[in-house]
Design an enzyme around this catalytic site. Structure first.
Site, PDB file in Angstrom:
ATOM      1  N   ASN A  43      26.742  32.138   6.631  1.00 41.61           N
ATOM      2  CA  ASN A  43      26.518  33.303   6.882  1.00 41.61           C
ATOM      3  C   ASN A  43      24.500  33.150   5.092  1.00 41.61           C
ATOM      4  OD1 ASN A  43      27.960  34.244   5.385  1.00 41.61           O
ATOM      5  ND2 ASN A  43      27.381  36.600   5.656  1.00 41.61           N
ATOM      6  N   GLU A  56      27.733  30.461  11.840  1.00 46.95           N
ATOM      7  CA  GLU A  56      27.862  29.559  12.936  1.00 46.95           C
ATOM      8  C   GLU A  56      26.904  29.271  13.923  1.00 46.95           C
ATOM      9  OE1 GLU A  56      29.194  32.989  12.396  1.00 46.95           O
ATOM     10  OE2 GLU A  56      31.143  33.442  13.938  1.00 46.95           O
TER      11      GLU A  56
HETATM   12  N1  THU Z   1      28.092  37.776  10.449  1.00 46.93           N
HETATM   13  C1  THU Z   1      28.508  35.498  10.444  1.00 46.93           C
HETATM   14  O1  THU Z   1      28.313  34.897   9.634  1.00 46.93           O
HETATM   15  N2  THU Z   1      29.884  35.533  11.464  1.00 46.93           N
HETATM   16  C2  THU Z   1      30.233  36.293  12.517  1.00 46.93           C
HETATM   17  O2  THU Z   1      31.208  36.059  13.032  1.00 46.93           O
HETATM   18  C3  THU Z   1      30.074  37.524  11.835  1.00 46.93           C
HETATM   19  C4  THU Z   1      29.208  38.293  11.216  1.00 46.93           C
HETATM   20  C5  THU Z   1      27.993  37.815   9.149  1.00 46.93           C
HETATM   21  C6  THU Z   1      27.020  38.324   9.963  1.00 46.93           C
HETATM   22  C7  THU Z   1      26.545  39.159   8.117  1.00 46.93           C
HETATM   23  O3  THU Z   1      25.713  38.456   6.963  1.00 46.93           O
HETATM   24  C8  THU Z   1      27.168  39.446   8.127  1.00 46.93           C
HETATM   25  O4  THU Z   1      28.694  38.727   8.734  1.00 46.93           O
HETATM   26  C9  THU Z   1      28.384  40.861   8.181  1.00 46.93           C
HETATM   27  O5  THU Z   1      28.136  41.629   9.512  1.00 46.93           O
END
Ligand code: THU
Length: 132
Positions: A43, A56
Site C-alpha cells: 500500500n 492488492e
Molecule cells: N489496505 C490495503 O492495502 N489492503 C487492504 O486489503 C486493506 C487496506 C491499506 C489501505 C491503507 O493504506 C491502509 O491499508 C489502511 O486502510
C-alpha cells in the site's frame, strides 16, 4: 501451507515496502501468473488520504502493465490477515477472477485463510455486463 510458500513469503516481505505513514497499517500483496512470475505490491498512502492505493491494486496494476494477464493466485499479508476492501474486490473480479486468494496474518504467518473472489464479491459487475 506455510511461510515456506514463495507467494506467501513474497506477500509478507512486500509489507516492508509499504508507504503507510498515516494509517501505519502495512499491507503486502503478491500475485502469481501463468508464467510463474510473482509480482508484488504494497500500500502507498498520500497526504491527500483518498489518493492512497491498496497493496492488492498496486500488485495487480504492476503485473498488468508488465503484460501479465492470467493470474492463478493472490496472497495478501497484513496484521490480522484482513480481506481486501471493496475497490480491490472489484479490480480482482475484473482482472484476477480465477485466482485463489490467501489471507495471511503477519503476526502469525502460519495462520492463513483461503478464498476466491466469487465468495468475497458475489454477482460482481464486470465487462460481461456491458455486452448486450
Ligand atoms: N489496505 C490495503 O492495502 N489492503 C487492504 O486489503 C486493506 C487496506 C491499506 C489501505 C491503507 O493504506 C491502509 O491499508 C489502511 O486502510
Amino acid at each position: 501451507m506455510s511461510k515456506a510458500n514463495p507467494l506467501i513469503e513474497a506477500a509478507l516481505n512486500a509489507r516492508h515496502q509499504a508507504l503507510a505513514p498515516y494509517s501505519k497499517f502495512k499491507v503486502g500483496a503478491a500475485i502469481l501468473d501463468d508464467t510463474k512470475q510473482i509480482t508484488i505490491g504494497a500500500n502507498v498512502e498520500s497526504a491527500s488520504y483518498g489518493l492512497s492505493c491498496c497493496a492488492e491494486r498496486v500488485a495487480i496494476f504492476k503485473a498488468l502493465t508488465e503484460g501479465l494477464t492470467d493470474f492463478s493466485a493472490l496472497a495478501i499479508a497484513s496484521e490480522g490477515g484482513v480481506a481486501p476492501c471493496g475497490a480491490c474486490r472489484q479490480v480482482i473480479a475484473e482482472y484476477a477472477a480465477n485466482a485463489t486468494i490467501t489471507l495471511i496474518d503477519s503476526n502469525d504467518p502460519t495462520s492463513i485463510k483461503q478464498t476466491k473472489i466469487d465468495e468475497l464479491l458475489p454477482s460482481a459487475f464486470t465487462s460481461k455486463n456491458l455486452s448486450p
